[in-house]
Design a protein around this motif. Structure first.
Motif, PDB file in Angstrom:
ATOM      1  N   LEU A  76       0.816  -1.204   0.000  1.00 50.57           N
ATOM      2  CA  LEU A  76       0.000   0.000   0.000  1.00 50.57           C
ATOM      3  C   LEU A  76       0.854   1.261   0.000  1.00 50.57           C
ATOM      4  O   LEU A  76       0.434   2.298  -0.513  1.00 50.57           O
ATOM      5  N   LEU A  77       2.042   1.190   0.571  1.00 54.26           N
ATOM      6  CA  LEU A  77       2.924   2.356   0.602  1.00 54.26           C
ATOM      7  C   LEU A  77       3.280   2.841  -0.797  1.00 54.26           C
ATOM      8  O   LEU A  77       3.610   4.011  -0.989  1.00 54.26           O
ATOM      9  N   SER A  78       3.220   1.958  -1.776  1.00 57.75           N
ATOM     10  CA  SER A  78       3.426   2.354  -3.178  1.00 57.75           C
ATOM     11  C   SER A  78       2.105   2.414  -3.941  1.00 57.75           C
ATOM     12  O   SER A  78       2.088   2.309  -5.167  1.00 57.75           O
ATOM     13  N   LEU A  79       0.984   2.573  -3.193  1.00 56.37           N
ATOM     14  CA  LEU A  79      -0.362   2.653  -3.774  1.00 56.37           C
ATOM     15  C   LEU A  79      -0.715   1.413  -4.587  1.00 56.37           C
ATOM     16  O   LEU A  79      -1.402   1.494  -5.606  1.00 56.37           O
ATOM     17  N   ASP A  80      -0.261   0.274  -4.113  1.00 63.18           N
ATOM     18  CA  ASP A  80      -0.628  -1.005  -4.717  1.00 63.18           C
ATOM     19  C   ASP A  80      -1.666  -1.655  -3.817  1.00 63.18           C
ATOM     20  O   ASP A  80      -1.355  -2.115  -2.717  1.00 63.18           O
ATOM     21  N   VAL A  86     -12.245 -11.761  -4.844  1.00 64.62           N
ATOM     22  CA  VAL A  86     -13.324 -12.462  -5.539  1.00 64.62           C
ATOM     23  C   VAL A  86     -12.949 -12.757  -6.983  1.00 64.62           C
ATOM     24  O   VAL A  86     -13.018 -13.901  -7.444  1.00 64.62           O
ATOM     25  N   THR A  87     -12.542 -11.726  -7.714  1.00 70.06           N
ATOM     26  CA  THR A  87     -12.265 -11.911  -9.138  1.00 70.06           C
ATOM     27  C   THR A  87     -10.804 -12.233  -9.427  1.00 70.06           C
ATOM     28  O   THR A  87     -10.500 -12.771 -10.494  1.00 70.06           O
ATOM     29  N   GLY A  88      -9.912 -11.873  -8.515  1.00 65.62           N
ATOM     30  CA  GLY A  88      -8.492 -12.081  -8.746  1.00 65.62           C
ATOM     31  C   GLY A  88      -7.844 -11.026  -9.608  1.00 65.62           C
ATOM     32  O   GLY A  88      -6.633 -11.058  -9.831  1.00 65.62           O
ATOM     33  N   ARG A  89      -8.633 -10.058 -10.100  1.00 64.15           N
ATOM     34  CA  ARG A  89      -8.082  -8.990 -10.932  1.00 64.15           C
ATOM     35  C   ARG A  89      -7.451  -7.913 -10.059  1.00 64.15           C
ATOM     36  O   ARG A  89      -7.845  -7.741  -8.898  1.00 64.15           O
ATOM     37  N   PRO A  90      -6.495  -7.144 -10.594  1.00 68.14           N
ATOM     38  CA  PRO A  90      -5.938  -6.015  -9.827  1.00 68.14           C
ATOM     39  C   PRO A  90      -7.039  -5.024  -9.445  1.00 68.14           C
ATOM     40  O   PRO A  90      -7.982  -4.795 -10.203  1.00 68.14           O
ATOM     41  N   VAL A  91      -6.891  -4.442  -8.276  1.00 67.79           N
ATOM     42  CA  VAL A  91      -7.921  -3.540  -7.761  1.00 67.79           C
ATOM     43  C   VAL A  91      -7.936  -2.220  -8.529  1.00 67.79           C
ATOM     44  O   VAL A  91      -9.008  -1.657  -8.788  1.00 67.79           O
ATOM     45  N   TRP A  92      -6.766  -1.709  -8.907  1.00 68.53           N
ATOM     46  CA  TRP A  92      -6.670  -0.372  -9.484  1.00 68.53           C
ATOM     47  C   TRP A  92      -7.560  -0.165 -10.709  1.00 68.53           C
ATOM     48  O   TRP A  92      -8.285   0.840 -10.787  1.00 68.53           O
TER      49      TRP A  92
END
Length: 312
Positions: A76-80, A86-92
């Motif tokens: 999270l410190l690098s905004l990741d 649920v879907t396994g896709r990246p959140v961004w």
């Protein structure tokens, strides 16, 4: 100036870190089995214990609190924000898509609020105690008293069901944003009208204004150079806070009007116990609050330079 900026950055870091920790703790200790909720949202069927245990391991729910919190906080410190449970896709990408619906609606609601409240407040402040003033105060009080979800349903019933002028659900065209923007904008109008009216009346009551008039300065110049800057400070405060709090009101309004924004995104994530999605929305909202406060502080220093002088 530098010390003030460093102090703000320190306070912002405390707010963001505290929000992240509290959100994670609340989600982690929420009642029920999050692995079962995630599995149900992922497969949409009754599942065996083996499948639920597999989902628990994939979502990182089979370890203790602190290792799980650390494994989430470090990226999270690098905004990741990681991947959806649920879907396994990246959140961004999903978060950006939701923001693309929510932010324009928030700005449209603010525009509606300013377009209605500014002339109404100016007219009311010209003649305090008049019929226009009493009507403006009544409209403001009514706007504060009516919940957004109830007003939204009334607008749907009138303009979508009875008159069939506007669509009620979805976000396919610009017309779909009119009713949600009115629902939120009328609530913003109530706050803006009261604050702008009070700010103008307070500015006009400053003891130095009669001396300026005796020097031959016109009323227009007094309003531009003295009344407007003095009245703008509380307006800027309310504008920034309304922009931040609109994101909370949008949760209900987007669900009511079936819009695929941050509100719907958050509600679906909570029901599915999709921790990365929920945490991303909460952290993003906290970041918006911090950023808005920073912008307000900068605007204060432009409107009233003595604020910066006191911090120097």
């Amino acid at each position: 100036m530098i010390m003030g900026l460093l102090g703000f950055v320190l306070r912002a870091a405390v707010v963001l870190s505290g929000t992240a920790a509290l959100t994670f703790a609340l989600l982690w200790n929420a009642p029920g089995d999050p692995a079962q909720a995630i599995a149900m949202a992922r497969f949409d069927a009754l599942l065996t214990e083996d499948v639920i245990d597999q989902v628990r391991a994939e979502a990182g729910l089979d370890i203790s609190f602190w290792p799980a919190f650390t494994s989430w906080l470090v990226p999270l410190l690098s905004l990741d924000f990681g991947n959806s449970a649920v879907t396994g896709r990246p959140v961004w990408p999903d978060l950006v898509t939701a923001m693309s619906y929510t932010f324009p609606l928030a700005l449209a609601s603010l525009a509606v609020g300013l377009a209605v409240s500014l002339p109404l407040a100016v007219l009311a402040a010209k003649r305090p105690g008049s019929l226009v003033d009493r009507c403006a105060v009544a409209v403001a009080s009514l706007g504060v008293a009516i919940p957004a979800y109830w007003l939204g349903l009334l607008l749907i019933l009138l303009f979508a069901v009875k008159l069939a002028w506007l669509p009620a659900m979805g976000a396919r065209t610009a017309a779909h944003a009119i009713l949600p923007a009115l629902t939120l904008g009328l609530g913003v109008t109530a706050s803006f009208t009261r604050i702008i009216r009070s700010g103008i009346l307070e500015a006009r009551g400053q003891p130095f204004l009669p001396a300026i008039r005796r020097r031959g300065v016109s009323d227009r110049a007094i309003g531009r150079d003295h009344v407007a800057p003095h009245a703008a400070i509380p307006v800027v405060t309310v504008f920034g806070l309304e922009l931040a709090f609109l994101l909370e009101g949008l949760v209900l309004v987007e669900v009511i009007f079936g819009r695929p924004g941050l509100g719907t995104f958050l509600v679906q994530a909570i029901l599915a116990r999709d921790f990365p999605h929920v945490q991303a929305v909460v952290v993003l909202t906290a970041l918006i609050f911090v950023t808005v406060n920073l912008l307000i502080d900068g605007i204060y220093r432009v409107i009233e330079p003595r604020i910066g002088e006191r911090d120097a």
